[in-house]
Design a protein around this motif. Structure first.
Motif, PDB file in Angstrom:
ATOM      1  N   VAL A  49       0.777  -1.130   0.100  1.00 22.26           N
ATOM      2  CA  VAL A  49       0.115   0.150  -0.226  1.00 22.26           C
ATOM      3  C   VAL A  49       0.775   1.311  -0.134  1.00 22.26           C
ATOM      4  O   VAL A  49       0.576   2.237  -0.663  1.00 22.26           O
ATOM      5  CB  VAL A  49      -1.029  -0.025   1.339  1.00 22.26           C
ATOM      6  CG1 VAL A  49      -1.616   1.247   1.449  1.00 22.26           C
ATOM      7  CG2 VAL A  49      -2.071  -0.982   1.018  1.00 22.26           C
TER       8      VAL A  49
ATOM      9  N   VAL B 238       2.426   1.551  -3.742  1.00 16.88           N
ATOM     10  CA  VAL B 238       1.248   1.992  -4.499  1.00 16.88           C
ATOM     11  C   VAL B 238       0.388   3.137  -4.566  1.00 16.88           C
ATOM     12  O   VAL B 238       0.164   3.900  -5.267  1.00 16.88           O
ATOM     13  CB  VAL B 238       0.282   0.710  -4.598  1.00 16.88           C
ATOM     14  CG1 VAL B 238      -0.880   1.017  -5.862  1.00 16.88           C
ATOM     15  CG2 VAL B 238       1.266  -0.453  -5.424  1.00 16.88           C
ATOM     16  N   TRP B 239       0.032   3.390  -3.032  1.00 16.96           N
ATOM     17  CA  TRP B 239      -1.025   4.389  -2.841  1.00 16.96           C
ATOM     18  C   TRP B 239      -0.079   5.521  -2.022  1.00 16.96           C
ATOM     19  O   TRP B 239      -0.600   6.745  -2.334  1.00 16.96           O
ATOM     20  CB  TRP B 239      -2.131   3.940  -2.149  1.00 16.96           C
ATOM     21  CG  TRP B 239      -2.936   4.847  -1.725  1.00 16.96           C
ATOM     22  CD1 TRP B 239      -3.944   5.575  -2.914  1.00 16.96           C
ATOM     23  CD2 TRP B 239      -3.572   5.484  -0.776  1.00 16.96           C
ATOM     24  NE1 TRP B 239      -5.093   6.298  -2.451  1.00 16.96           N
ATOM     25  CE2 TRP B 239      -4.532   6.414  -0.816  1.00 16.96           C
ATOM     26  CE3 TRP B 239      -2.907   5.593   0.632  1.00 16.96           C
ATOM     27  CZ2 TRP B 239      -4.801   7.213   0.039  1.00 16.96           C
ATOM     28  CZ3 TRP B 239      -3.417   6.372   1.334  1.00 16.96           C
ATOM     29  CH2 TRP B 239      -4.684   7.119   1.216  1.00 16.96           C
ATOM     30  N   GLY B 240       0.594   5.021  -1.103  1.00 19.88           N
ATOM     31  CA  GLY B 240       1.041   5.914  -0.288  1.00 19.88           C
ATOM     32  C   GLY B 240       2.187   7.002  -0.702  1.00 19.88           C
ATOM     33  O   GLY B 240       1.987   8.239  -0.452  1.00 19.88           O
TER      34      GLY B 240
ATOM     35  N   VAL C 114       0.687   9.903  -2.764  1.00 26.64           N
ATOM     36  CA  VAL C 114       0.021  10.914  -1.741  1.00 26.64           C
ATOM     37  C   VAL C 114       0.799  11.784  -0.952  1.00 26.64           C
ATOM     38  O   VAL C 114       0.588  12.862  -0.612  1.00 26.64           O
ATOM     39  CB  VAL C 114      -1.138   9.970  -0.923  1.00 26.64           C
ATOM     40  CG1 VAL C 114      -1.745  10.847   0.255  1.00 26.64           C
ATOM     41  CG2 VAL C 114      -2.264   9.305  -1.695  1.00 26.64           C
TER      42      VAL C 114
ATOM     43  N   TYR D 207      -8.929  14.592  -2.953  1.00 27.29           N
ATOM     44  CA  TYR D 207      -9.225  13.308  -3.272  1.00 27.29           C
ATOM     45  C   TYR D 207     -10.874  12.804  -3.131  1.00 27.29           C
ATOM     46  O   TYR D 207     -11.233  12.244  -3.826  1.00 27.29           O
ATOM     47  CB  TYR D 207      -8.430  12.570  -1.984  1.00 27.29           C
ATOM     48  CG  TYR D 207      -8.645  11.100  -1.956  1.00 27.29           C
ATOM     49  CD1 TYR D 207      -8.100  10.464  -3.196  1.00 27.29           C
ATOM     50  CD2 TYR D 207      -9.466  10.267  -1.411  1.00 27.29           C
ATOM     51  CE1 TYR D 207      -8.249   9.029  -3.044  1.00 27.29           C
ATOM     52  CE2 TYR D 207      -9.635   9.075  -1.532  1.00 27.29           C
ATOM     53  CZ  TYR D 207      -8.954   8.240  -2.442  1.00 27.29           C
ATOM     54  OH  TYR D 207      -9.212   6.879  -2.528  1.00 27.29           O
TER      55      TYR D 207
ATOM     56  N   SER E 209     -13.595  11.295  -6.198  1.00 26.78           N
ATOM     57  CA  SER E 209     -14.282  10.109  -5.994  1.00 26.78           C
ATOM     58  C   SER E 209     -15.673  10.318  -6.453  1.00 26.78           C
ATOM     59  O   SER E 209     -16.346  11.261  -6.418  1.00 26.78           O
ATOM     60  CB  SER E 209     -14.229   9.909  -4.668  1.00 26.78           C
ATOM     61  OG  SER E 209     -13.072   9.541  -4.293  1.00 26.78           O
TER      62      SER E 209
END
Length: 112
Positions: A59, A62-64, A67, A108, A112
């Motif tokens: 995570v 890929v995401w952290g 961000v 963010y 969405s």
């Protein structure tokens, strides 16, 4: 400009804001890795056999990372504005970190 001026407070404020991010990331890491792994009966689904530590690394990569990089850019801009209004570097860094998280969360959630 002297060490007690805006430029000096900017660097210290960025250090305080970065310290808040390091603290939050460390707390999430400790909380995630302290959860015991559930027994896996079926590993047919993607990433279903990862341990909590392995899933934390996945995570984070890929995401952290994107961000966090975006958050640091927003923090640098917000700190430049806040440090002119707030005389304390600690308060300016804390305020900048809180505002930056709010801005990034709004962006963010708006996507969405």
């Amino acid at each position: 400009m002297d060490h007690d001026g805006v430029r000096g407070r900017y660097g210290r404020s960025m250090a305080v804001a970065s310290g808040w991010y390091v603290t939050a990331i460390a707390a999430m890491a400790v909380g995630t890795t302290s959860v015991p792994s559930a027994p896996h009966d079926d590993c047919a689904a993607w990433f279903s056999c990862l341990s909590p530590g392995e899933s934390l690394v996945f995570v984070a990569l890929v995401w952290g990372t994107p961000v966090l990089l975006g958050l640091l850019v927003v923090t640098a801009l917000v700190t430049a504005l806040v440090v002119r209004l707030v005389p304390s570097a600690v308060l300016a860094g804390t305020t900048a970190a809180a505002l930056s998280v709010g801005v990034c969360a709004a962006v963010y959630l708006g996507r969405s």
